[in-house]
Design a protein around this motif. Structure first.
Motif: not given
Length: 107
Positions: A81-91, A103-107
């Motif tokens: 992970r990069k600094p300030n990068e949003t992470v989403i765990k995906m199965d 983009e919607e999840m990052e809001l």
């Protein structure tokens, strides 16, 4: 996304469909995908290789020589992970149908 597919569990088809849906709904110019392969079967290794040929921007693969489990595999990805990068765990058995969902999840 952690992946552990074997001939016995027959999950390669789910991984393929998940990757197809990500390709259709994620802008890989702006987002990254890290796939952690927990020593999956040859079929899944081929699916991942094929995916890389048409979606190789911002996609990395970590290949483990054994199944380390989902939690440890996801932690391996989060280490990138990069600094300030949003992470989403995906199965690897999820299909997303809405372009722009990241983009919607990052809001």
């Amino acid at each position: 996304m952690a992946v552990y597919d074997t001939k016995e569990n027959g999950r390669s088809k789910y991984t393929k469909r998940t990757l197809e849906s990500l390709h259709e709904t994620v802008d890989f110019e702006n987002h990254r995908l890290i796939i952690i392969d927990n020593n999956s079967c040859k079929e899944t290794k081929n699916i991942i290789s094929e995916f890389l040929t048409y979606a190789n921007k911002n996609v990395d693969v970590i290949t483990n020589t054994e199944n380390v489990g989902t939690a440890k595999a996801i932690n391996q990805a989060w280490a990138y992970r990069k600094p300030n990068e949003t992470v989403i765990k995906m199965d690897n058995d999820v299909v997303i149908n809405n372009y722009g969902w990241v983009e919607e999840m990052e809001l």
